[in-house]
Design an enzyme around this catalytic site. Sequence first.
Site, PDB file in Angstrom:
ATOM      1  N   LEU A 196       0.851  -1.188   0.000  1.00  5.90           N
ATOM      2  CA  LEU A 196       0.000   0.000   0.000  1.00  5.90           C
ATOM      3  C   LEU A 196       0.890   1.243   0.000  1.00  5.90           C
ATOM      4  O   LEU A 196       1.636   1.486   0.951  1.00  5.90           O
ATOM      5  CB  LEU A 196      -0.921  -0.005   1.218  1.00  5.90           C
ATOM      6  CG  LEU A 196      -1.875  -1.198   1.320  1.00  5.90           C
ATOM      7  CD1 LEU A 196      -2.709  -1.107   2.584  1.00  5.90           C
ATOM      8  CD2 LEU A 196      -2.777  -1.293   0.092  1.00  5.90           C
ATOM      9  N   ASP A 197       0.826   2.001  -1.107  1.00  5.92           N
ATOM     10  CA  ASP A 197       1.541   3.277  -1.217  1.00  5.92           C
ATOM     11  C   ASP A 197       0.600   4.369  -0.725  1.00  5.92           C
ATOM     12  O   ASP A 197      -0.478   4.572  -1.294  1.00  5.92           O
ATOM     13  CB  ASP A 197       1.939   3.536  -2.669  1.00  5.92           C
ATOM     14  CG  ASP A 197       2.900   2.478  -3.201  1.00  5.92           C
ATOM     15  OD1 ASP A 197       3.746   2.006  -2.431  1.00  5.92           O
ATOM     16  OD2 ASP A 197       2.805   2.133  -4.399  1.00  5.92           O
ATOM     17  N   VAL A 198       1.006   5.070   0.323  1.00  5.17           N
ATOM     18  CA  VAL A 198       0.072   5.885   1.098  1.00  5.17           C
ATOM     19  C   VAL A 198       0.534   7.335   1.171  1.00  5.17           C
ATOM     20  O   VAL A 198       1.712   7.610   1.361  1.00  5.17           O
ATOM     21  CB  VAL A 198      -0.057   5.308   2.531  1.00  5.17           C
ATOM     22  CG1 VAL A 198      -1.022   6.135   3.361  1.00  5.17           C
ATOM     23  CG2 VAL A 198      -0.516   3.849   2.479  1.00  5.17           C
TER      24      VAL A 198
END
Length: 254
Positions: free
Chosen positions: A129-131
């Site tokens: 997950l790139d947040v």
Amino acid sequence: MLRPRIIPSLLIQDNGLVKTVNFKNPKYVGDPINAVKIFNEKAVDELAIFDIDATVKGLEPNYSLIERIANQSRMPLCYGGGVKTVDQAQRIFGLGIEKIALSSAALQNPRLITEIADRVGAQSVIVVLDVKKKLFGGYEVYTHNGKKSTGINPFQFIEQAQRSGAGEIIINSIDHDGMMKGYDKTLIDKAREKTTLPMTVLGGAGSLEDIRDIIDRHKIIGVAAGSLFVFKGVYKAVLINYPTKEDKDRLYHR
């Protein structure tokens, strides 16, 4: 005895090794095969490799490059980039990769997590997950190298990924990527509360002290870094490096 894992993260673009800042302006830093050979000599815990072109350009995984990397590597490998089907994942496993990292494909179709886990085992399926922080508070998951907002709450999706059969979660802070000023501890703390799965964190490490801070807070955790392990000094000269056994012992025993 289980220990934290310290993991170099390598970004691949046009078959070259690059480094970004906030997922932008990729800078060429060398040949990925050469980097893998050097990390072999340094006996790293694990290596994570992400093809940042594949999803954005709608490409298949670069099986030829993956095979060359796997043939050279003497360490566990995690690969992410362009994987959209169970057959693609199985082909990559057949090349010698131990873990597949899913991002946009898992967000669009969480069932894919289950299908791959059923075929190869949950321990080999990683959800990345790139947040980013939202303007008025909270966090949101982005895809396509941080360019495409999804509206997805990362903490809710962590729970969904675990239910779907993922074996590990990677949380990557876009805001901290390449800044070398430390990890987003609030993001990591919130993510860690949502899952019992192994978790790896990425984005922001500028020193071994940054890694130690996360190990002190969360004990058995994967701590990944990109810039820290490919740059050296204030002028960021390209130099592949990794903590020595003595350095790692000091990180683990404070």
